[in-house]
Scaffold this motif. Sequence first.
Motif, PDB file in Angstrom:
ATOM      1  N   LEU A  94      17.191  -1.475  -0.080  1.00 43.93           N
ATOM      2  CA  LEU A  94      16.650  -2.785   0.284  1.00 43.93           C
ATOM      3  C   LEU A  94      17.192  -3.904  -0.594  1.00 43.93           C
ATOM      4  O   LEU A  94      17.259  -5.054  -0.158  1.00 43.93           O
ATOM      5  CB  LEU A  94      15.124  -2.759   0.208  1.00 43.93           C
ATOM      6  N   SER A  95      17.589  -3.585  -1.817  1.00 43.28           N
ATOM      7  CA  SER A  95      18.113  -4.627  -2.700  1.00 43.28           C
ATOM      8  C   SER A  95      19.437  -5.195  -2.200  1.00 43.28           C
ATOM      9  O   SER A  95      19.819  -6.300  -2.579  1.00 43.28           O
ATOM     10  CB  SER A  95      18.278  -4.089  -4.117  1.00 43.28           C
ATOM     11  N   TYR A  96      20.148  -4.458  -1.340  1.00 45.48           N
ATOM     12  CA  TYR A  96      21.414  -4.950  -0.788  1.00 45.48           C
ATOM     13  C   TYR A  96      21.228  -5.835   0.439  1.00 45.48           C
ATOM     14  O   TYR A  96      22.149  -6.541   0.839  1.00 45.48           O
ATOM     15  CB  TYR A  96      22.328  -3.782  -0.419  1.00 45.48           C
ATOM     16  N   LEU A  97      20.071  -5.812   1.058  1.00 46.89           N
ATOM     17  CA  LEU A  97      19.870  -6.577   2.284  1.00 46.89           C
ATOM     18  C   LEU A  97      20.043  -8.078   2.122  1.00 46.89           C
ATOM     19  O   LEU A  97      20.698  -8.697   2.958  1.00 46.89           O
ATOM     20  CB  LEU A  97      18.504  -6.257   2.897  1.00 46.89           C
ATOM     21  N   LYS A 139       0.798  -1.212   0.000  1.00 47.42           N
ATOM     22  CA  LYS A 139       0.000   0.000   0.000  1.00 47.42           C
ATOM     23  C   LYS A 139       0.842   1.278   0.000  1.00 47.42           C
ATOM     24  O   LYS A 139       0.305   2.372  -0.081  1.00 47.42           O
ATOM     25  CB  LYS A 139      -0.927  -0.001   1.210  1.00 47.42           C
ATOM     26  N   VAL A 140       2.161   1.141   0.085  1.00 46.70           N
ATOM     27  CA  VAL A 140       3.048   2.303   0.182  1.00 46.70           C
ATOM     28  C   VAL A 140       3.961   2.345  -1.039  1.00 46.70           C
ATOM     29  O   VAL A 140       4.496   1.317  -1.457  1.00 46.70           O
ATOM     30  CB  VAL A 140       3.896   2.234   1.475  1.00 46.70           C
ATOM     31  N   ASP A 141       4.124   3.532  -1.620  1.00 43.30           N
ATOM     32  CA  ASP A 141       5.097   3.723  -2.697  1.00 43.30           C
ATOM     33  C   ASP A 141       6.389   4.253  -2.085  1.00 43.30           C
ATOM     34  O   ASP A 141       6.449   5.382  -1.598  1.00 43.30           O
ATOM     35  CB  ASP A 141       4.578   4.721  -3.737  1.00 43.30           C
ATOM     36  N   PHE A 142       7.414   3.411  -2.091  1.00 44.19           N
ATOM     37  CA  PHE A 142       8.684   3.791  -1.500  1.00 44.19           C
ATOM     38  C   PHE A 142       9.523   4.561  -2.514  1.00 44.19           C
ATOM     39  O   PHE A 142       9.451   4.285  -3.710  1.00 44.19           O
ATOM     40  CB  PHE A 142       9.458   2.540  -1.047  1.00 44.19           C
ATOM     41  N   PRO A 143      10.366   5.488  -2.034  1.00 46.51           N
ATOM     42  CA  PRO A 143      11.258   6.195  -2.960  1.00 46.51           C
ATOM     43  C   PRO A 143      12.305   5.241  -3.543  1.00 46.51           C
ATOM     44  O   PRO A 143      12.631   4.208  -2.948  1.00 46.51           O
ATOM     45  CB  PRO A 143      11.914   7.260  -2.089  1.00 46.51           C
ATOM     46  N   LYS A 144      12.828   5.598  -4.689  1.00 45.16           N
ATOM     47  CA  LYS A 144      13.785   4.743  -5.395  1.00 45.16           C
ATOM     48  C   LYS A 144      15.019   4.459  -4.555  1.00 45.16           C
ATOM     49  O   LYS A 144      15.503   3.339  -4.531  1.00 45.16           O
ATOM     50  CB  LYS A 144      14.180   5.370  -6.722  1.00 45.16           C
ATOM     51  N   TRP A 145      15.543   5.473  -3.834  1.00 45.40           N
ATOM     52  CA  TRP A 145      16.748   5.263  -3.026  1.00 45.40           C
ATOM     53  C   TRP A 145      16.511   4.209  -1.947  1.00 45.40           C
ATOM     54  O   TRP A 145      17.398   3.432  -1.618  1.00 45.40           O
ATOM     55  CB  TRP A 145      17.240   6.571  -2.403  1.00 45.40           C
ATOM     56  N   PHE A 146      15.291   4.144  -1.409  1.00 46.65           N
ATOM     57  CA  PHE A 146      14.971   3.167  -0.380  1.00 46.65           C
ATOM     58  C   PHE A 146      14.886   1.761  -0.973  1.00 46.65           C
ATOM     59  O   PHE A 146      15.376   0.796  -0.379  1.00 46.65           O
ATOM     60  CB  PHE A 146      13.660   3.548   0.312  1.00 46.65           C
ATOM     61  N   ILE A 147      14.291   1.645  -2.141  1.00 41.91           N
ATOM     62  CA  ILE A 147      14.208   0.349  -2.820  1.00 41.91           C
ATOM     63  C   ILE A 147      15.603  -0.139  -3.214  1.00 41.91           C
ATOM     64  O   ILE A 147      15.922  -1.315  -3.078  1.00 41.91           O
ATOM     65  CB  ILE A 147      13.273   0.442  -4.042  1.00 41.91           C
ATOM     66  N   ASP A 148      16.453   0.789  -3.672  1.00 40.47           N
ATOM     67  CA  ASP A 148      17.846   0.425  -3.982  1.00 40.47           C
ATOM     68  C   ASP A 148      18.563  -0.080  -2.732  1.00 40.47           C
ATOM     69  O   ASP A 148      19.306  -1.057  -2.772  1.00 40.47           O
ATOM     70  CB  ASP A 148      18.586   1.618  -4.576  1.00 40.47           C
TER      71      ASP A 148
END
Length: 108
Positions: free
Chosen positions: A41-44, A30-39
């Motif tokens: 999370l991809s490292y986790l 339900k939330v649109d995350f900013p691109k920097w946050f998604i980037d």
Amino acid sequence: MMNNYVLITILGSAIVTWLPRIFPFLLSKKVDFPKWFIDFLSYLPICILTALLFQSILEVQESGLPHLKTLEAIGCIPTLLVAIRTKDLMKTVIVGVITIALLRLFLG
């Protein structure tokens, strides 16, 4: 025979275990995350897998540096090669489990 206390304890434990794993996924839809946050999370996943890897191949000593577990370190070699070549987590896990099983069977 199982009494109500045991049944309620098992069900409560299941809910407490399940809820923190499912709730973030439901919320994130339900939330649109900013691109920097998604980037970020991809490292986790790689960070978590690396931490798990080092935890499994190093043994903490009471004094001095950690001790390298030889069989587990050797088992990482074919597993890492499969991971790099296939980029498939399931194949990587299967190769890792089979490699450790064979090493422990023949050398352990």
